[in-house]
Design a protein around this motif. Structure first.
Motif, mmCIF file in Angstrom:
data_model
loop_
_atom_site.group_PDB
_atom_site.id
_atom_site.type_symbol
_atom_site.label_atom_id
_atom_site.label_comp_id
_atom_site.label_asym_id
_atom_site.label_seq_id
_atom_site.Cartn_x
_atom_site.Cartn_y
_atom_site.Cartn_z
ATOM 1 N N LEU A 78 0.957 -1.336 0.056
ATOM 2 C CA LEU A 78 -0.043 0.140 -0.355
ATOM 3 C C LEU A 78 0.588 1.601 -0.180
ATOM 4 O O LEU A 78 0.856 2.285 -0.269
ATOM 5 C CB LEU A 78 -0.516 -0.485 1.393
ATOM 6 N N ALA A 79 1.913 1.277 0.989
ATOM 7 C CA ALA A 79 2.726 2.439 1.186
ATOM 8 C C ALA A 79 3.377 2.603 -0.138
ATOM 9 O O ALA A 79 3.734 4.403 -0.826
ATOM 10 C CB ALA A 79 4.200 1.915 1.557
ATOM 11 N N LYS A 80 3.675 2.211 -1.295
ATOM 12 C CA LYS A 80 4.834 2.172 -2.637
ATOM 13 C C LYS A 80 3.345 2.076 -3.584
ATOM 14 O O LYS A 80 2.910 3.282 -4.500
ATOM 15 C CB LYS A 80 4.538 0.389 -3.326
ATOM 16 N N GLN A 81 1.879 1.416 -3.538
ATOM 17 C CA GLN A 81 1.054 2.221 -4.472
ATOM 18 C C GLN A 81 0.543 3.842 -4.222
ATOM 19 O O GLN A 81 0.164 4.541 -5.085
ATOM 20 C CB GLN A 81 -0.264 1.521 -3.769
ATOM 21 N N LEU A 82 0.374 4.145 -2.301
ATOM 22 C CA LEU A 82 0.466 5.305 -2.401
ATOM 23 C C LEU A 82 1.458 7.069 -2.718
ATOM 24 O O LEU A 82 1.506 7.601 -3.426
ATOM 25 C CB LEU A 82 -0.300 5.886 -0.737
ATOM 26 N N GLY A 83 2.831 6.084 -2.825
ATOM 27 C CA GLY A 83 3.603 7.151 -3.036
ATOM 28 C C GLY A 83 4.260 7.792 -2.281
ATOM 29 O O GLY A 83 4.714 8.420 -2.284
ATOM 30 N N VAL A 84 4.345 7.517 -1.129
ATOM 31 C CA VAL A 84 4.954 7.930 -0.345
ATOM 32 C C VAL A 84 6.745 7.311 0.068
ATOM 33 O O VAL A 84 7.002 6.582 -0.842
ATOM 34 C CB VAL A 84 4.871 7.031 1.458
ATOM 35 N N ASN A 85 7.045 8.598 0.596
ATOM 36 C CA ASN A 85 8.664 7.990 0.777
ATOM 37 C C ASN A 85 9.582 6.973 1.901
ATOM 38 O O ASN A 85 10.233 6.717 1.009
ATOM 39 C CB ASN A 85 8.980 9.642 1.254
ATOM 40 N N LYS A 86 8.328 6.988 2.331
ATOM 41 C CA LYS A 86 8.814 6.099 3.218
ATOM 42 C C LYS A 86 7.788 5.166 4.364
ATOM 43 O O LYS A 86 6.628 6.320 4.360
ATOM 44 C CB LYS A 86 10.051 6.943 4.085
ATOM 45 N N LEU A 87 8.500 4.056 4.590
ATOM 46 C CA LEU A 87 7.721 3.370 5.499
ATOM 47 C C LEU A 87 8.206 2.913 6.586
ATOM 48 O O LEU A 87 9.634 2.958 6.856
ATOM 49 C CB LEU A 87 6.105 2.318 4.922
ATOM 50 N N SER A 88 7.362 3.052 7.508
ATOM 51 C CA SER A 88 8.355 3.036 9.100
ATOM 52 C C SER A 88 6.847 1.924 9.651
ATOM 53 O O SER A 88 6.513 2.317 9.885
ATOM 54 C CB SER A 88 8.500 4.322 9.805
ATOM 55 N N LEU A 89 7.856 1.279 10.521
ATOM 56 C CA LEU A 89 6.907 -0.018 11.265
ATOM 57 C C LEU A 89 7.428 -0.277 12.426
ATOM 58 O O LEU A 89 9.048 -0.222 13.053
ATOM 59 C CB LEU A 89 7.294 -1.609 10.703
ATOM 60 N N LYS A 90 6.339 0.206 13.545
ATOM 61 C CA LYS A 90 7.141 0.889 14.548
ATOM 62 C C LYS A 90 6.329 0.403 15.545
ATOM 63 O O LYS A 90 5.234 -0.724 15.803
ATOM 64 C CB LYS A 90 6.804 2.224 14.621
ATOM 65 N N THR A 91 6.940 -0.097 17.013
ATOM 66 C CA THR A 91 6.330 -0.730 17.961
ATOM 67 C C THR A 91 5.460 0.145 18.779
ATOM 68 O O THR A 91 5.446 1.513 19.313
ATOM 69 C CB THR A 91 7.430 -0.868 19.062
ATOM 70 N N ALA A 92 4.807 -0.109 19.342
ATOM 71 C CA ALA A 92 3.211 0.355 20.231
ATOM 72 C C ALA A 92 4.022 0.648 21.399
ATOM 73 O O ALA A 92 4.631 -0.103 22.037
ATOM 74 C CB ALA A 92 2.272 -0.143 20.615
ATOM 75 N N GLN A 93 3.923 1.613 22.298
ATOM 76 C CA GLN A 93 4.134 2.487 23.915
ATOM 77 C C GLN A 93 2.193 2.035 24.241
ATOM 78 O O GLN A 93 1.215 2.493 23.807
ATOM 79 C CB GLN A 93 4.155 3.589 23.748
ATOM 80 N N PHE A 94 2.471 1.108 25.935
ATOM 81 C CA PHE A 94 1.460 1.017 26.188
ATOM 82 C C PHE A 94 1.192 1.126 27.760
ATOM 83 O O PHE A 94 2.547 1.746 28.408
ATOM 84 C CB PHE A 94 1.136 -0.865 26.042
ATOM 85 N N TYR A 95 0.339 2.047 28.172
ATOM 86 C CA TYR A 95 0.059 2.542 29.214
ATOM 87 C C TYR A 95 -1.301 1.076 30.277
ATOM 88 O O TYR A 95 -0.667 1.091 31.360
ATOM 89 C CB TYR A 95 -0.341 3.670 29.452
#
Length: 334
Positions: A216-233
């Motif tokens: 999807l990131a490639k299809q949308l044409g963004v510069n970068k995709l970042s996969l991030k860890t989630a923060q929990f409280y």
């Protein structure tokens, strides 16, 4: 577009760097190293990075965001341009990086574009983060014309069903349409700004969509995709913790979330950056959501000299000697 533009962010940042900013950075690095070794607060140089909060209001109710859950105890509102200008005028000579985001959705402040433009004219790299619900063609034109250097857009799913589990009240189609708008306006105005980063927080409910978000990131044409860890409280949300090891910053022990990496008695953020809330309160970092550990207010204190105050030095000393005694540090993976 992803491969061809991977160095654009670096290029845009380096364009804003001056010799004096390089010297300031080296002084900060030296003082941080000396402090870590000697356990004494040594600070040369002035803050090179700031997070300034345009607003702490938001249109979404994300399940682990204190703004979205209503757990933020300080008053909600928007920063006025006068307060912002005062901050920039006192810091721009040594400021390399400006993050126009802390809590809330930045684009709820209509003066955000003026803030971006003003900081950019002062030779500062500008960055903001958004949930992507306000990227209309008109707003995208304002973004590009303001010369924003970088924008992060959060999209934690590849369909509405998955996306809305974390982004409560969010509209997947509206966000993807907004991203397309921004990419298209950049093309129309022949601009490399802003560098567009798509952010995907990895949870248990969306971890099976990682390959889909890459496509999807490639299809949308963004510069970068970042996969991030989630923060929990909230421990009630343990069920959302991914079981993919590299995307989980926690481990579960006795039905409690524990950071996999224990914080060391040092913190680079404390030396090189600060956070400023909507009313000008100065906080140590983005983990101090309620500005509990404020060092003063920009109306009364020159933020460039905040590191000389006894309040700041006391907090920094505590980090060097016993960081785990500071509650906000106990959910930090740095």
């Amino acid at each position: 577009m992803l491969k061809n533009n991977k160095h654009i962010e670096t290029f845009l940042f380096l364009k804003k760097i001056t010799f004096s900013k390089i010297i300031n950075h080296l002084l900060l690095r030296l003082s941080f190293l000396l402090s870590a070794v000697t356990k004494r607060v040594v600070i040369f140089g002035k803050p090179e990075s700031l997070s300034v909060e345009p607003t702490n209001k938001c249109n979404l109710n994300c399940i682990e965001c204190p703004t979205g859950t209503g757990d933020l105890t300080r008053k909600t509102g928007k920063m006025d341009f006068h307060t912002f200008k005062n901050i920039i005028d006192k810091t721009y000579k040594h400021l390399s990086y400006l993050i126009l985001y802390f809590q809330g959705e930045p684009f709820l402040n209509s003066q955000l574009y003026d803030m971006i433009s003003y900081a950019g004219k002062k030779n500062i790299f500008t960055y903001t983060s958004t949930n992507g619900h306000f990227l209309t063609p008109e707003n995208c034109k304002k973004i590009v014309e303001s010369k924003l250097d970088k924008i992060t857009i959060s999209l934690d799913g590849t369909n509405q069903e998955t996306y809305q589990i974390y982004r409560k009240n969010g509209d997947f189609n509206k966000v993807t349409a907004g991203i397309k708008n921004l990419v298209e306006v950049k093309k129309q105005l022949n601009s490399i700004r802003p560098f567009i980063e798509l952010q995907f927080l990895v949870f248990k409910h969306n971890q099976n969509q990682i390959s889909e978000i890459k496509l999807l990131a490639k299809q949308l044409g963004v510069n970068k995709l970042s996969l991030k860890t989630a923060q929990f409280y909230n421990k009630e949300n343990i069920k959302y913790l991914t079981d993919i090891e590299k995307f989980a910053r926690y481990k579960v022990q006795n039905n409690k979330l524990m950071l996999k990496k224990k914080p060391k008695n040092r913190c680079w953020r404390m030396w090189h950056s600060s956070v400023v809330s909507i009313n000008g309160d100065i906080a140590p970092c983005c983990f101090d959501k309620d500005t509990k550990y404020t060092f003063g207010n920009t109306k009364d204190v020159n933020i460039s000299n905040i590191r000389k105050t006894s309040t700041y030095k006391y907090f920094a000393k505590k980090i060097l000697l016993n960081r785990k005694s500071i509650d906000i540090c106990n959910n930090c993976n740095n």
